[in-house]
Scaffold this motif. Sequence first.
Motif, PDB file in Angstrom:
ATOM      1  N   ASP A   1      -1.299   0.837  -4.479  1.00  0.00           N
ATOM      2  CA  ASP A   1      -2.171   0.256  -5.511  1.00  0.00           C
ATOM      3  C   ASP A   1      -1.440   0.211  -6.851  1.00  0.00           C
ATOM      4  OD1 ASP A   1      -5.636   0.908  -6.459  1.00  0.00           O
ATOM      5  OD2 ASP A   1      -4.175  -0.534  -7.193  1.00  0.00           O
TER       6      ASP A   1
ATOM      7  N   ARG B   1      -2.666  -0.223  -9.658  1.00  0.00           N
ATOM      8  CA  ARG B   1      -3.469   0.270 -10.768  1.00  0.00           C
ATOM      9  C   ARG B   1      -3.156   1.720 -11.127  1.00  0.00           C
ATOM     10  NH1 ARG B   1      -9.315  -1.486  -8.595  1.00  0.00           N
ATOM     11  NH2 ARG B   1      -8.317  -0.660  -6.707  1.00  0.00           N
TER      12      ARG B   1
ATOM     13  N   GLY C   1       1.251   4.508  -7.516  1.00  0.00           N
ATOM     14  CA  GLY C   1       1.346   3.290  -6.713  1.00  0.00           C
ATOM     15  C   GLY C   1       2.424   2.367  -7.217  1.00  0.00           C
TER      16      GLY C   1
END
Length: 382
Positions: A357, A359, A363
Motif C-alpha cells: 500500500d 499510503r 508500503g
Amino acid sequence: MTIAKKIGTLSALACAMLAMQVAQAEEPFVNPDWANSAWYLGAGVGRSRANIDQQRLTNSLQANGASVTAFNTDERDTGYKLFVGKQLNRYLAVELGYFDLGKFGFNATTSGNGTLNGQAGFRGANLDLLAQLPLTERLSLLGRVGANYAKTSTHFSGNRLAAVTGPDHSEHKFNPKAGLGLEYKLSEALALRGEVERYRLNDAVGNRGNVDLLSVSLVYKLGRPAQSAPVYVPPPAAETTPAPTPVVTPPPPPPPKAPQPTSEKVSFAAEALFDFDKSAVKPDGKAALDDLLLKLQGMDTEVMVTVGHTDSVGASDYNQKLSLRRAEAVKAYLVSKGVDASRIYTEGKGETQPLADNRTAEGRAKNRRVTVEVVGTRTVTK
C-alpha cells in the motif's frame, strides 16, 4: 522596529532552522501524509514599493495658491512578514500573517519658499488561501488570494499643510491582496519561498493604491514524526542434515545429469542500490550485485532482465523515467563485470506494479525496488 533589527531577527530565525535541518536536507520524503496536513511557521523579508500620487498632491497645492517647483518621492523600503499556516492537503493551505511594508514619502517645494513633506507607513494582518501546484517532488508553483486589514499612519510637515488639512492622519481598512511565487522544499519540514504580493491599501488622506512586496521566506512545518531505524531480520537458520551412513560397497556413480533449465529472480530495495532520486549505483549497491554474480557462477546465462519500480510519490511520468534509468544503471554495471550486453534487457514499470500500500511509509519502501531475473542452464553433478 528599525530595518537592521528586522533583518537581524529574520536572519537569526533562518540560521536556527537551517542548523536543525542541514543534516536532513537530502533525506527522502517518507511522511507525505504528515506533510500534507501539518501546521507551519514562516518568516520573510524583501523589497516593498508604493506608488505616490504626485498629480493629486500637486493639484491640492495649486488649489491653495502654490505652484510646485520640485517634487521628490521615496517609493521603496524594506518590508517583512511573519505567518502561521495549516496545510489542508497537498494543494491547498490557509495562512494568517502579520506584515510591515515600510514607509514611503515625498518632498514638495512650491513657489513663495513653500514646502510640504509627507510620509506614510503600512502594517497590519492578512488571511490568505494558498494554492500549491507541484512541478516536481521538491518544486511547487504558488498562488494566493486573501484580505488584509491594514493600519495606515500618515504624517505631514512644512508650511503648506493647508493642502492636506492636517499634520497627522491614520486609518484602518479591509482590502484585498494577491500573490504568486515558487516554493522549493529543502526537506520534508523546511522550505524556501520566493514571492511577489500586491496589497491594496488606503493612505489615510483619500488615496487608494497598491503596495508590492517582493520577498524571500523560510517555512518550517511542525510536528515531524520521528523516523524509526530499519530493523534487520536475519534469515532463518538452515536445517542441518545428518551425515550419511558409510556404505561398505558404494554403488557405481550415476551418469552426469544433463544441464537443467533454471530461472532465478532477485529483488533489491532501491535504497540499497541508489541514493534518493538518483540513478547511479552506489558502492553498497555494487557489492550486492557482485554477490548476485558470484551466486550465478556455473550457470550458462541466456537472458537477464532488470526491472525498475517506484512508489507513487511524485508525477507518474517522472517515476516511469526514474525506474527505467535505474534499470539501465544496473545493466551497465553488470556489463562492466563481464556479462554480455546483448543478453540483458531493461524495463521501467514506474509506480504501476506496487507490492504494498503506497499510503504507508512501509508500503512505499517495499515498492521502491529493482528486480533482476536470470534465465539459463546449470549443470548439476553428483
